[in-house]
Scaffold this active site. Structure first.
Site: not given
Length: 627
Positions: A184, A186, A405
């Site tokens: 999807p 592209t 993190e």
């Protein structure tokens, strides 16, 4: 029902009045002279006389211009009323005929409705294809970038339509169909719009869902009508968007072989390459699910060409950015080459969204041009989601997020096979409390075992840092563990990367029965093999956990430094993480002079407390993941 209503209306308007007996004028004079008349009402100019006897009976007559008549009435004490009528005889006749006219009008109305309903029923099976749509916003191949090979394939079809003799002299024939396949976003539909803009032949556009109705046979009728229109306008191009809505695999799964979708597909197969001929009608279609299409639809003679429309490489992304920034005023410091290099895995729709977000951000800042900083901020928003700075988080929870993190970022920094760290933040974005973002140096098409093992280690870095520093476990690693398990299981069961099990694939891919697959998924290995698979997955994860623990234990001082920097700055760029890892000190940050907000002691949790170790590219996209 209509007849009953009409009769009621007619009776209402034509209700018979009280009995009014007509008599002659001479009889009327005799009645007056006898004193039997109580009152009369004379209407001019028709001289109509209506009156009432003493006993209540009514009568009606017409009086001539007779002067002695009024004297007689006055002598007998008859009440006399004279009125002037404004109604013409035509208006009176119209009123009397009004009920009948209304009845006729109602009948005509219902007859026309029945005729229109019949026309609509006949048009129900007509094709909804639009001929040469979007003429006001014409798209050409100059508006399409990043998919050069696909452009060449479809451009050849257009050239064949323009100069058929050039190809026919060598025995070539016009391709009957071309299938655009790709993820999807592209540019499959955009390429079709460019074909419509470039071709000098009629172009019909329709969606696959327009063929599907709840009534069996309607879709097949629309297919027939579509190709009839194509034959009348040949040579022409017919484009079917999202063909998987009607072209799914037949003969298995739910629905059997007699549902509306399969009948529509059968008609489409017959029209494309059956006994009939459709010379000059080229069918083009687009889908992002070629695996669910029926094999009969994909064979040569129907779709002669399968054109792959994939994500663009760095050169293609640069071309797409140039297309989308043609009408955008850019600042001198904007380097589109750098933007293209920093967006691996982006498709055309992603890059369009990036340019639009940068333009909107520049407008909110009252800039006259779009700067490089606007592009960087827009990229972070597209990749990681919008910042939620207004979210109040307790200091303890913020500290846990910072170390989580920091663990992801430092494992990615110190492992040579990992993608470079682009940005680390503890500002909540999307549904995550923190994000570690990585960007690969190049577009990846293939993944090594070492790279995948490194991915798993980076994903486990957050939980390892929590245990080493805080001696505690949190729910923040939930999404990390899901991705770790998926990668490790794929390594063992799909890619043959387990030393114990060897180069074997275990278990077929699960297919939904709604896509035309089998109801039962057969287990292709024994229980003993399943136990070996579980052990192999566990060994891969345990090995990564040990490597990550050793790495962070060796650099525990850097873990503290990165976490403290995140608590102060909230976000760190990849270069700043590298400086801290090298033992250097970051320049001081000038905090705003505004008074800090009062500490309410309130804690707001995110919708999903998982901190995915963003920065690990998805295997099917080659793009960094979100936290």
């Amino acid at each position: 029902m209509v007849v009953i209503v009409a009769i009621v209306v007619y009776n209402v308007f034509n209700a018979p009045p009280a009995e009014n007996r007509d008599i002659t004028f001479s009889q009327h004079l005799k009645d007056v002279e006898r004193g039997d008349v109580r009152l009369v009402m004379i209407t001019r100019p028709s001289n109509t006389v209506e009156g009432e006897f003493d006993d209540g009976r009514l009568f009606k007559t017409v009086a001539p211009d007779y002067e002695a008549y009024f004297d007689t009435l006055l002598e007998k004490d008859v009440v006399v009323t004279i009125t002037q009528s404004d109604e013409s005889p035509y208006w009176a006749a119209l009123i009397s005929w009004a009920p009948m006219l209304i009845l006729i009008g109602v009948w005509i109305f219902f007859m026309r409705q029945m005729q229109n309903g019949g026309n609509r029923a006949l048009a129900f099976g007509k094709s909804r294809a639009k001929m040469n749509p979007n003429q006001d916003k014409k798209v050409t191949f100059k508006d399409v970038a990043g998919i050069d090979e696909a452009k060449e394939e479809v451009q050849e079809i257009i050239e064949f339509l323009k100069e058929p003799q050039r190809f026919q002299r060598l025995g070539g024939r016009m391709p009957k169909g071309a299938l655009l396949i790709g993820p999807p976003g592209t540019g499959k539909t955009l390429l079709a719009r460019a074909i419509a803009g470039e071709a000098n032949v009629p172009f019909f556009s329709i969606s696959g869902s327009d063929f599907v109705e709840m009534f069996v046979g309607v879709g097949a009728s629309r297919v027939r009508d579509l190709f009839e229109q194509g034959k009348k306008n040949a040579p022409c191009i017919v484009f079917i968007d999202e063909i998987d809505a009607v072209g799914r695999h037949r003969g298995a799964g739910l629905g059997g072989g007699h549902d509306e979708r399969e009948q529509t597909l059968n008609q489409l197969l017959a029209e494309m390459d059956g006994f009939g001929t459709n010379e000059g009608v080229i069918v083009m279609a687009a889908t992002n699910r070629p695996d669910v299409l029926d094999p009969a639809l994909l064979r040569p003679g129907r779709f002669d060409r399968r054109i792959m429309v994939d994500r663009a490489d760095i050169r293609g992304r640069l071309g797409i950015l140039r297309v989308h920034t043609r009408d955008t005023p850019l600042d001198e410091n904007v380097d589109l080459q750098r933007v293209a290099r920093g967006t691996p895995g982006f498709c055309g729709a992603d890059l369009e969204s990036l340019v639009n977000e940068a333009a909107l951000l520049a407008a909110r800042r009252d800039h006259t041009t779009v700067t490089m900083d606007d592009f960087e901020q827009a990229k972070d928003k597209v990749l990681m989601g919008p910042e939620r700075k207004s979210m109040i988080i307790a200091d303890d929870e913020k500290r846990v997020t910072a170390y989580h993190e920091a663990g992801h970022a430092l494992v990615a920094h110190f492992m040579p096979e990992a993608d470079p760290v682009h940005k680390v933040t503890i500002i909540p974005r999307g549904r995550a409390l923190g994000v570690t973002q990585q960007l690969p140096l190049d577009d990846r098409r293939n993944y090594t075992r070492t790279y995948l093992q490194t991915q798993i280690t980076v994903l486990l870095g957050g939980r390892i840092a929590e245990e080493l520093v805080l001696n505690e476990m949190t729910t923040g690693a939930g999404n990390d563990f899901e991705r770790v398990t998926d990668i490790a299981r794929s390594m063992v069961t799909e890619w043959g990367m387990s030393e114990e099990l060897g180069p074997l694939a275990f278990g077929g891919k699960g297919e939904a029965v709604f896509l035309g697959r089998d109801f039962n998924q057969n287990k292709e290995y024994s229980d003993d093999t399943a136990l070996l698979i579980d052990n192999a997955i566990r060994q891969i994860v345990d090995k990564a956990y040990v490597e990550g623990t050793a790495l962070l234990s060796e650099h525990i001082d850097v873990v503290h430094a990165v976490a403290e920097a995140l608590l102060i700055r909230e976000s760190l760029e990849g270069e700043e993480v590298a400086l801290l890892a090298a033992g250097k000190v970051l320049p001081e940050v000038k905090l705003p002079a505004d008074d800090p907000p009062p500490d309410t002691g309130e804690t707001v949790e995110s919708e999903e407390p998982s901190h995915a170790a963003a920065g690990i590219p998805s295997l099917d996209e080659g793009q960094q993941a979100e936290g």
